[in-house]
Design a protein around this motif. Structure first.
Motif, PDB file in Angstrom:
ATOM      1  N   LYS A  83      -7.874  13.347 -12.307  1.00 13.54           N
ATOM      2  CA  LYS A  83      -6.503  12.855 -12.145  1.00 13.54           C
ATOM      3  C   LYS A  83      -6.384  11.941 -10.921  1.00 13.54           C
ATOM      4  O   LYS A  83      -5.878  10.811 -10.996  1.00 13.54           O
ATOM      5  N   TYR A  84      -6.891  12.409  -9.772  1.00 11.75           N
ATOM      6  CA  TYR A  84      -6.699  11.631  -8.544  1.00 11.75           C
ATOM      7  C   TYR A  84      -7.667  10.446  -8.436  1.00 11.75           C
ATOM      8  O   TYR A  84      -7.409   9.508  -7.707  1.00 11.75           O
ATOM      9  N   TRP A  85      -8.771  10.521  -9.175  1.00 10.14           N
ATOM     10  CA  TRP A  85      -9.666   9.353  -9.233  1.00 10.14           C
ATOM     11  C   TRP A  85      -8.916   8.172  -9.866  1.00 10.14           C
ATOM     12  O   TRP A  85      -8.991   7.038  -9.391  1.00 10.14           O
ATOM     13  N   ASP A  86      -8.136   8.462 -10.928  1.00 17.70           N
ATOM     14  CA  ASP A  86      -7.321   7.412 -11.548  1.00 17.70           C
ATOM     15  C   ASP A  86      -6.268   6.900 -10.564  1.00 17.70           C
ATOM     16  O   ASP A  86      -5.989   5.710 -10.517  1.00 17.70           O
ATOM     17  N   GLU A  87      -5.698   7.829  -9.759  1.00 14.89           N
ATOM     18  CA  GLU A  87      -4.683   7.391  -8.784  1.00 14.89           C
ATOM     19  C   GLU A  87      -5.333   6.506  -7.709  1.00 14.89           C
ATOM     20  O   GLU A  87      -4.749   5.529  -7.267  1.00 14.89           O
ATOM     21  N   ALA A 137      -5.824   3.265  -9.226  1.00 14.08           N
ATOM     22  CA  ALA A 137      -4.529   2.585  -9.404  1.00 14.08           C
ATOM     23  C   ALA A 137      -3.948   2.171  -8.060  1.00 14.08           C
ATOM     24  O   ALA A 137      -2.945   1.454  -8.006  1.00 14.08           O
ATOM     25  N   GLY A 138      -4.534   2.666  -6.961  1.00 12.56           N
ATOM     26  CA  GLY A 138      -4.076   2.295  -5.625  1.00 12.56           C
ATOM     27  C   GLY A 138      -2.907   3.127  -5.125  1.00 12.56           C
ATOM     28  O   GLY A 138      -2.263   2.777  -4.134  1.00 12.56           O
ATOM     29  N   THR A 139      -2.623   4.283  -5.764  1.00 16.11           N
ATOM     30  CA  THR A 139      -1.486   5.100  -5.331  1.00 16.11           C
ATOM     31  C   THR A 139      -1.885   6.135  -4.271  1.00 16.11           C
ATOM     32  O   THR A 139      -1.026   6.762  -3.669  1.00 16.11           O
ATOM     33  N   ILE A 140      -3.182   6.363  -4.071  1.00 19.34           N
ATOM     34  CA  ILE A 140      -3.639   7.181  -2.934  1.00 19.34           C
ATOM     35  C   ILE A 140      -4.729   6.412  -2.183  1.00 19.34           C
ATOM     36  O   ILE A 140      -5.344   5.498  -2.747  1.00 19.34           O
ATOM     37  N   SER A 141      -4.957   6.822  -0.917  1.00 20.05           N
ATOM     38  CA  SER A 141      -5.915   6.079  -0.081  1.00 20.05           C
ATOM     39  C   SER A 141      -7.300   6.727  -0.123  1.00 20.05           C
ATOM     40  O   SER A 141      -7.452   7.872  -0.566  1.00 20.05           O
ATOM     41  N   GLU A 142      -8.286   6.025   0.405  1.00 23.42           N
ATOM     42  CA  GLU A 142      -9.649   6.559   0.531  1.00 23.42           C
ATOM     43  C   GLU A 142      -9.641   7.819   1.392  1.00 23.42           C
ATOM     44  O   GLU A 142     -10.372   8.768   1.142  1.00 23.42           O
ATOM     45  N   ASN A 143      -8.801   7.792   2.406  1.00 17.28           N
ATOM     46  CA  ASN A 143      -8.703   8.936   3.308  1.00 17.28           C
ATOM     47  C   ASN A 143      -8.161  10.172   2.580  1.00 17.28           C
ATOM     48  O   ASN A 143      -8.670  11.293   2.731  1.00 17.28           O
ATOM     49  N   ASP A 144      -7.124   9.947   1.755  1.00 16.53           N
ATOM     50  CA  ASP A 144      -6.577  11.046   0.936  1.00 16.53           C
ATOM     51  C   ASP A 144      -7.673  11.628   0.047  1.00 16.53           C
ATOM     52  O   ASP A 144      -7.825  12.840  -0.099  1.00 16.53           O
ATOM     53  N   TRP A 145      -8.409  10.719  -0.534  1.00 15.33           N
ATOM     54  CA  TRP A 145      -9.456  11.113  -1.488  1.00 15.33           C
ATOM     55  C   TRP A 145     -10.511  11.974  -0.796  1.00 15.33           C
ATOM     56  O   TRP A 145     -10.924  13.014  -1.306  1.00 15.33           O
ATOM     57  N   GLN A 146     -10.930  11.543   0.406  1.00 16.78           N
ATOM     58  CA  GLN A 146     -11.920  12.291   1.168  1.00 16.78           C
ATOM     59  C   GLN A 146     -11.405  13.709   1.478  1.00 16.78           C
ATOM     60  O   GLN A 146     -12.128  14.699   1.324  1.00 16.78           O
ATOM     61  N   GLU A 147     -10.153  13.812   1.872  1.00 22.85           N
ATOM     62  CA  GLU A 147      -9.560  15.135   2.166  1.00 22.85           C
ATOM     63  C   GLU A 147      -9.564  16.023   0.926  1.00 22.85           C
ATOM     64  O   GLU A 147      -9.820  17.219   0.998  1.00 22.85           O
TER      65      GLU A 147
END
Ligand code: FES
Length: 576
Positions: free
Chosen positions: A170-174, A177-187
């Motif tokens: 789910k969040y990989w798509d976000e 899509a640019g709705t979350i940041s690389e930093n969010d993803w790492q967390e």
């Protein structure tokens, strides 16, 4: 005299009781292990097949649990011997763990056959591990109990609960899509896998350990206990105690598995809204027990079995919640009337006796047939000119607007090709398009990788599209979701009709009619068939060659043709 009789019942005595040169050698070497004459004279030797490995993220606690199992075995008067087996770590192993499921099944069977083992404890849980261990033990048919690895704790990120796999997709798509940041993803990556244990969604791991339980191979509710819970250690100890009793009772897999057991497995698969992988594995398990299970039987049972468990990816909650809500025992007691409850289990009691009086503690998580989430199970079998031997869709994890859909195909010949062009802004694609990935089946993949949830193109993600119709001869992770039609059989690599599709052809999916058709005339398809060329072998040596020579198609369980039952029984080893 009494003891002598008892000794002769133990298979291991064939190694130790003979007054021969070899028998003496066996004895001297068992003494080398620190065991004594008393240990081998009259005690069951229990093989613990442990799939612990430093590379297996889901089984990192199984070394400790093996210690619990050993305690239990010793307490009951058995002799534990731990035997490591190949570990199938879902995330790391390439091209897929599915390719190695049969290798672990063979290893399990042959470890048990070739050594002085009277009964076994199987330890595993990560996806293909459970069916592999059980397939081997069913073929060997000595007393067997299964210790499920248990699911990990819920994931967390900034106050949100994260589920294995499902939230990654789910969040990989976000992220794309640019709705979350690389930093969010790492967390998120740091918060989603917080403890030892298997994926905590109702993915393949929890589906298969639940199926192992309903089939009678685990202690009651064992599959629902989270891996880090102290109850998990106790379950391991109890399992060790019980296997010794099972050897004394000579309670074997063949005493446990019947057609009704297999029907119960399918009912639980449907009630859980379980993994699409479950169909392949249940077919393989049934066939190992000599029961010829066809794909359409899942459809027949699915029509009569409601969807009852509100767990991701098809629902909201996670395995930890399921356990606190009462777990599999409570689910089964709630749907008792739909199960064959007379079937014998590893406890020596029937399934009905095991679950008697269990309560549902949270009706948000576990429903009953009177108030189901859906009236029928979500795993459906599709047929048509694109899937003459069947294909699968998890309808309850798909956007209902795609249940009846006709759209133009966009065809990819390989995952690598798809990855290269899927995000190309010039790709002519709309949200009505149907993504087709071929050459990803058991032989073509090879190993039928979990590629079936093809990514939504970036430009559509940015328009807010989150689901599309996708078709492949691959599998998908049990934690995946979306309108993904999987396991198309026969696969395109061996001439299946997915190989005939051209970009732009219309494909029609009807969940209501259970059909999947390529809207191209018969004459045109016949002409395309003539131009199909034979695919080269994927492997020229080693296990890969054995796999691609002997693996069966998805609708047949992907077992090796020479391992199915109803063939010659493999003889016990000659002990000289
Ligand atoms: Fe092991 Fe999901 S990766 S169970």
């Amino acid at each position: 005299m009494q003891n002598e009789k008892k000794r002769l019942k133990l298979r291991s005595q064939r190694w130790f009781s003979t007054k021969t040169l070899r028998g003496s050698g066996h004895k001297s070497r068992i003494f080398q292990l620190g065991l004594t004459s008393e240990d081998i004279d009259n005690k069951p030797i229990i093989g613990i097949i442990n799939t612990w490995s430093e590379i297996n993220h889901c089984h990192s606690h199984l070394k400790d649990r093996a210690a619990n199992v050993k305690t239990g075995i010793s307490q009951s008067g058995g002799v534990p011997i731990e035997m490591p087996a190949i570990s199938l770590a879902e995330v790391f192993q390439k091209p897929s763990t599915m390719m190695y499921r049969n290798l672990l099944a063979m290893e399990t069977e042959e470890l048990l056959r070739s050594y002085p083992i009277d009964g076994c404890v199987l330890m595993g849980g990560c996806d293909k591990t459970t069916p592999a261990l059980l397939m081997g033990a069913i073929s060997m048919d000595i007393p067997t109990i299964f210790v499920p690895a248990g699911a990990m704790l819920r994931g967390h990120w900034r106050g949100q609960t994260l589920g294995s796999g499902s939230d990654i997709w789910k969040y990989w798509d976000e992220l794309r899509a640019g709705t979350i940041s690389e930093n969010d993803w790492q967390e998120m990556l740091e918060g989603i896998a917080r403890s030892p244990g298997t994926c905590m969604t109702m993915g393949t791991a929890s589906t298969m350990t639940s199926i192992a339980e309903v089939m009678g191979f685990t202690l009651p509710n064992a599959s629902s206990i989270p891996a880090p819970d102290s109850g998990h250690s106790r379950m391991a100890t109890y399992s060790g105690r019980r296997i010794v009793e099972m050897v004394k009772e000579n309670l074997k897999p063949s005493d446990i598995i019947t057609k009704n057991t297999i029907n119960n497995a399918i009912r639980i698969l449907m009630a859980l809204g379980g993994s699409t992988n479950g169909l392949i594995h249940v077919i393989a398990l049934a066939r190992r027990a000599g029961i010829n299970l066809e794909l359409d039987h899942f459809e027949t049972i699915g029509q009569k079995t409601p969807f009852l468990v509100n767990l991701r990816p098809a629902g909201k909650y996670l395995m930890e919640d399921f356990y606190y809500a009462g777990g599999l025992n409570a689910l089964m007691e709630g749907m008792r009337d739909l199960l064959d409850t007379d079937e014998k289990t590893c406890t020596g009691r029937s399934l009905g006796e095991n679950i008697q009086g269990q309560k549902i503690h949270n009706s948000e998580v576990i429903k009953t047939p009177k108030k189901p989430i859906n009236a029928t199970g979500g795993l459906l079998v599709l047929r048509g000119n694109l899937a003459p031997d069947g294909a699968i869709i998890k309808a309850n994890a798909a956007d209902p607007k795609f249940h009846e859909h006709t759209g133009p195909a966009i065809v990819f010949d390989s995952y690598a090709q798809m990855s290269k062009i899927i995000d190309d802004p010039k790709l002519k694609i709309t949200k009505e398009s149907v993504l087709v990935l071929r050459n990803s089946g058991p032989i073509g993949g090879p190993g039928m990788p979990e590629w079936g949830m093809l990514p939504i193109p970036k430009k559509l993600l940015k328009q807010g599209v989150r689901d599309m119709v996708r078709i492949s001869d691959a599998r998908m992770s049990g934690t995946s979701y979306g309108t993904c039609i999987l396991h198309v059989a026969p696969e395109s690599w061996v001439g299946g009709p997915l190989g005939l599709v051209k970009t732009g052809d219309l494909i029609k999916l009807s969940v209501r009619e259970r059909t999947l058709n390529l809207m191209v005339s018969k004459t045109e398809l016949e002409s395309r068939k003539k131009h199909l060329t034979k695919k080269p072998a994927r492997f020229s040596r080693g296990y890969g060659k054995m796999f691609s020579t002997h693996v069966l198609q998805a609708n047949e369980g992907c077992d090796f043709d020479f391992l199915q039952t109803n063939q010659e029984i493999t003889p016990e080893p000659y002990i000289d």
